[in-house]
Write a protein that holds these residues in place. Sequence first.
Motif, PDB file in Angstrom:
ATOM      1  N   LEU A 181      19.103  23.819  40.404  1.00  0.00           N
ATOM      2  CA  LEU A 181      18.057  24.744  39.981  1.00  0.00           C
ATOM      3  C   LEU A 181      16.965  24.873  41.035  1.00  0.00           C
ATOM      4  CD1 LEU A 181      17.763  23.659  36.231  1.00  0.00           C
ATOM      5  CD2 LEU A 181      18.791  25.764  37.109  1.00  0.00           C
ATOM      6  N   ARG A 182      16.580  23.752  41.622  1.00  0.00           N
ATOM      7  CA  ARG A 182      15.550  23.768  42.666  1.00  0.00           C
ATOM      8  C   ARG A 182      16.053  24.464  43.926  1.00  0.00           C
ATOM      9  NH1 ARG A 182      14.189  18.812  42.173  1.00  0.00           N
ATOM     10  NH2 ARG A 182      15.380  17.890  43.893  1.00  0.00           N
ATOM     11  N   LYS A 185      16.210  28.399  43.228  1.00  0.00           N
ATOM     12  CA  LYS A 185      15.026  29.075  42.705  1.00  0.00           C
ATOM     13  C   LYS A 185      14.467  30.086  43.711  1.00  0.00           C
ATOM     14  CE  LYS A 185      10.491  28.261  40.605  1.00  0.00           C
ATOM     15  NZ  LYS A 185      10.778  29.272  39.563  1.00  0.00           N
ATOM     16  N   ASP A 186      14.174  31.299  43.202  1.00  0.00           N
ATOM     17  CA  ASP A 186      13.598  32.391  44.002  1.00  0.00           C
ATOM     18  C   ASP A 186      14.496  32.784  45.181  1.00  0.00           C
ATOM     19  OD1 ASP A 186      11.296  32.416  42.384  1.00  0.00           O
ATOM     20  OD2 ASP A 186      10.371  30.825  43.573  1.00  0.00           O
ATOM     21  N   GLU A 216      19.949  32.388  37.764  1.00  0.00           N
ATOM     22  CA  GLU A 216      18.793  32.740  38.593  1.00  0.00           C
ATOM     23  C   GLU A 216      18.864  34.211  39.000  1.00  0.00           C
ATOM     24  OE1 GLU A 216      15.274  32.520  40.788  1.00  0.00           O
ATOM     25  OE2 GLU A 216      16.114  31.069  39.368  1.00  0.00           O
ATOM     26  N   THR A 220      16.281  37.386  37.872  1.00  0.00           N
ATOM     27  CA  THR A 220      15.675  38.280  38.869  1.00  0.00           C
ATOM     28  C   THR A 220      15.967  39.737  38.527  1.00  0.00           C
ATOM     29  OG1 THR A 220      15.896  36.604  40.595  1.00  0.00           O
ATOM     30  CG2 THR A 220      15.602  38.875  41.322  1.00  0.00           C
TER      31      THR A 220
END
Length: 237
Positions: A181-182, A185-186, A216, A220
């Motif tokens: 997840l980290r 992310k983005d 993710e 978005t």
Amino acid sequence: MKHFFNNITKGLSGIVFPRVCVCCGRENTAQQRQLCSFCLNDRFEDANPENERASSDTLLPEGILAQQALWNFDKGGVLQDLMHLLKYERLITLGIDLGRKLGERIRKHPFLNHTLLQGPISILPVPLHYLKYRFRGFNQAFKIALGFQQVWPQIPICDIKSVVRIKNTRTQTGLTLEKRLRNIKDAFSVNNPSMISDHSVVIVDDVFTTGATTFELAQTVLASGARAIIILTVAQA
């Protein structure tokens, strides 16, 4: 005369470069391409024989209508080898074969078949970062999407520049869920919201594991105006 020489050429190429199934090694036909009928239809385990909304036990986040994989992943087995051939050995026509089979499987899923007949809908292959794309030369998710679209020609594939990966993430393989997840992310950005605004978006990838990457991307896309998300993959890990 031209037809005669074409037949000779095809015959000689079949002797020098015999067409065989990349999965089992059996002789193949031109129509079957990379995989024989047995391997496409009977070798692997259906990931969702009961046609549930999700082929995994993962709780789907809000906005994701369904998640469907074609086959259960066999770590260290033949399906893993096929995914490796597609992703790292540039056997890109294999991706098209697998995408076509995925599209045919969705025809047999009552909810998804009905949903994909409703518009507007777009197909979104999970984007590669441009550095990885430049190194690899292709995006395996896009090849799967091309095969899928052969079964669903009425659904367009999003332009490659409309949704992009802006973060050159390390591979998710071997990472814990928290690190996945980290890591992701983005990672994605929507450059052209008009391509997905008020659309149901079919996200296509090769393998679904924890859902970190596709979830993710889904968030978005939803934040940029998509109506709903469906996640489709070849394998379910």
